[in-house]
Design a protein around this motif. Structure first.
Motif, PDB file in Angstrom:
ATOM      1  N   ALA A 192       0.815  -1.218   0.000  1.00  0.00           N
ATOM      2  CA  ALA A 192       0.000   0.000   0.000  1.00  0.00           C
ATOM      3  C   ALA A 192       0.846   1.264   0.000  1.00  0.00           C
ATOM      4  O   ALA A 192       0.565   2.233   0.715  1.00  0.00           O
ATOM      5  N   GLY A 193       1.920   1.252  -0.771  1.00  0.00           N
ATOM      6  CA  GLY A 193       2.752   2.424  -0.936  1.00  0.00           C
ATOM      7  C   GLY A 193       3.773   2.669   0.150  1.00  0.00           C
ATOM      8  O   GLY A 193       4.576   3.593   0.046  1.00  0.00           O
ATOM      9  N   ALA A 194       3.781   1.842   1.199  1.00  0.00           N
ATOM     10  CA  ALA A 194       4.722   2.014   2.311  1.00  0.00           C
ATOM     11  C   ALA A 194       5.738   0.869   2.329  1.00  0.00           C
ATOM     12  O   ALA A 194       5.375  -0.296   2.153  1.00  0.00           O
ATOM     13  N   VAL A 195       7.003   1.217   2.564  1.00  0.00           N
ATOM     14  CA  VAL A 195       8.066   0.212   2.641  1.00  0.00           C
ATOM     15  C   VAL A 195       8.269  -0.185   4.100  1.00  0.00           C
ATOM     16  O   VAL A 195       8.379   0.675   4.988  1.00  0.00           O
ATOM     17  N   HIS A 196       8.307  -1.480   4.353  1.00  0.00           N
ATOM     18  CA  HIS A 196       8.507  -2.014   5.693  1.00  0.00           C
ATOM     19  C   HIS A 196       9.788  -2.850   5.691  1.00  0.00           C
ATOM     20  O   HIS A 196      10.152  -3.443   4.675  1.00  0.00           O
ATOM     21  N   THR A 197      10.447  -2.916   6.842  1.00  0.00           N
ATOM     22  CA  THR A 197      11.681  -3.693   6.966  1.00  0.00           C
ATOM     23  C   THR A 197      11.556  -4.675   8.120  1.00  0.00           C
ATOM     24  O   THR A 197      11.279  -4.275   9.256  1.00  0.00           O
ATOM     25  N   ALA A 198      11.752  -5.946   7.809  1.00  0.00           N
ATOM     26  CA  ALA A 198      11.732  -7.003   8.824  1.00  0.00           C
ATOM     27  C   ALA A 198      13.131  -7.589   8.932  1.00  0.00           C
ATOM     28  O   ALA A 198      13.858  -7.685   7.934  1.00  0.00           O
ATOM     29  N   ALA A 199      13.536  -7.982  10.137  1.00  0.00           N
ATOM     30  CA  ALA A 199      14.896  -8.469  10.364  1.00  0.00           C
ATOM     31  C   ALA A 199      14.883  -9.880  10.930  1.00  0.00           C
ATOM     32  O   ALA A 199      14.049 -10.220  11.782  1.00  0.00           O
ATOM     33  N   PHE A 200      15.818 -10.712  10.443  1.00  0.00           N
ATOM     34  CA  PHE A 200      16.004 -12.075  10.915  1.00  0.00           C
ATOM     35  C   PHE A 200      17.492 -12.306  11.179  1.00  0.00           C
ATOM     36  O   PHE A 200      18.347 -11.723  10.516  1.00  0.00           O
ATOM     37  N   THR A 201      17.805 -13.180  12.118  1.00  0.00           N
ATOM     38  CA  THR A 201      19.172 -13.622  12.356  1.00  0.00           C
ATOM     39  C   THR A 201      19.326 -15.032  11.801  1.00  0.00           C
ATOM     40  O   THR A 201      18.456 -15.880  11.998  1.00  0.00           O
ATOM     41  N   LEU A 202      20.432 -15.265  11.105  1.00  0.00           N
ATOM     42  CA  LEU A 202      20.674 -16.568  10.505  1.00  0.00           C
ATOM     43  C   LEU A 202      22.168 -16.854  10.537  1.00  0.00           C
ATOM     44  O   LEU A 202      22.986 -15.948  10.339  1.00  0.00           O
ATOM     45  N   ASP A 203      22.533 -18.093  10.810  1.00  0.00           N
ATOM     46  CA  ASP A 203      23.937 -18.488  10.860  1.00  0.00           C
ATOM     47  C   ASP A 203      24.368 -19.118   9.551  1.00  0.00           C
ATOM     48  O   ASP A 203      23.609 -19.859   8.920  1.00  0.00           O
TER      49      ASP A 203
END
Length: 303
Positions: free
Chosen positions: A286-297
């Protein structure tokens, strides 16, 4: 749809996208943007062509980490200041100097922008992916949130006109004040940001292109339509804990609808070496940028 059913649907969608990404990694080989515009990846130092990269296969060729130095092939990232007072509206200015020592003013547009700037604190908190503007004299400027004291890293990802592969240069900014480091979260398959819940499946392997998939859903349920961002279904930045070795990728699959209204994305990710990584997924709704974060080895000893 109840929670258990929704999680099951997420898993099924991830399995489909994971398989698609795996197939792309095994079968596509060198990427041809003329025939497959939706599938491309740019990882750890493999910057080439005007679409900012090429698809990797499943080889285990050694990868040279990028973003660890302010200089590469005669180009330099030069900030106008190396110390910035803490503020939510910090103005950061810098130049890219070429091998002749002069500011570079001609760049190749890659994924809709001439330069991508990652701003992140060295403990991997405070991540920002921004796009500065350039003045006629080659000075780039952008306003970012540097309200938390500590060492911050600037990573400039760009392609000088006529230069392939492109470059990723990094330098530090000091924000004075009491430094309160944030511990990196342990690896977990789910996270949330805003009104969205995300789940990931996949592994990182040093020097090997690996499929990593994400499912994105509205936490309260209901349909979700991902919009293109930077010319792809999503954008992924991967940073290694400690030295902040950099890699990034664009979705190697188009968004795949998942039961319950969710959407899934697949990526091909090549970690530049062993260690713990923080993955930052940018997606647009809907026109908005979102940022999600994950940790991975990534397998192997910590660098």
């Amino acid at each position: 749809m109840n929670t258990a059913t929704r999680v099951g649907a997420f898993g099924a969608g991830l399995a489909i996208v994971f398989a698609a990404a795996l197939g792309a990694g095994r079968l596509v080989g060198p990427f041809d943007t003329a025939t497959a515009p939706a599938a491309h990846a740019d990882m750890a130092g493999d910057h080439g062509t005007d679409d900012h990269g090429s698809e990797h296969g499943s080889s285990t060729t050694a990868v040279t980490p990028v973003g660890l130095s302010a200089t590469d092939r005669g180009y330099r990232l030069v900030p106008d200041a190396t110390t910035v007072a803490p503020t939510t509206n910090a103005r950061v200015t810098f130049r890219i100097l070429g091998p002749d020592g002069q500011p570079v003013t001609h760049f190749t547009t890659a994924h809709e922008k001439q330069l991508h700037l990652i701003v992140v604190r060295r403990d991997l908190s405070g991540f920002q992916h921004v796009h500065p503007t350039m003045a006629a004299d080659g000075t780039w400027s952008v306003t970012v949130d540097l309200s938390r004291p500590g060492q911050w890293r600037l990573l400039a990802d760009f392609d000088p006109a006529g230069v392939t592969p492109g470059l990723v240069l990094g330098t530090d900014l000091a924000v004075p004040g009491r430094y309160a480091p944030v511990a990196l979260p342990e690896p977990a398959p789910t996270t949330s940001v805003g009104d969205f819940t995300l789940r990931t499946v996949g592994n990182l392997s040093p020097g090997r292109s690996q499929p990593v998939a994400f499912t994105i859903a509205r936490t309260a349920g209901g349909p979700l339509a991902l919009e293109p961002y930077l010319g792809a279904g999503g954008h992924l930045v991967v940073l290694r804990e400690g030295d902040l070795a950099y890699a990034h990728a664009h979705a190697s699959t188009d968004p795949t609808p998942v039961a319950g209204g969710a959407a899934a994305l697949g990526f091909q990710v090549e970690a530049p070496g062993p260690g713990r990584y923080r993955m930052f997924l940018d997606f647009k709704v809907a026109g908005a940028v979102h940022t999600a974060a994950f940790t991975l080895d990534a397998a192997g000893a910590t660098p």
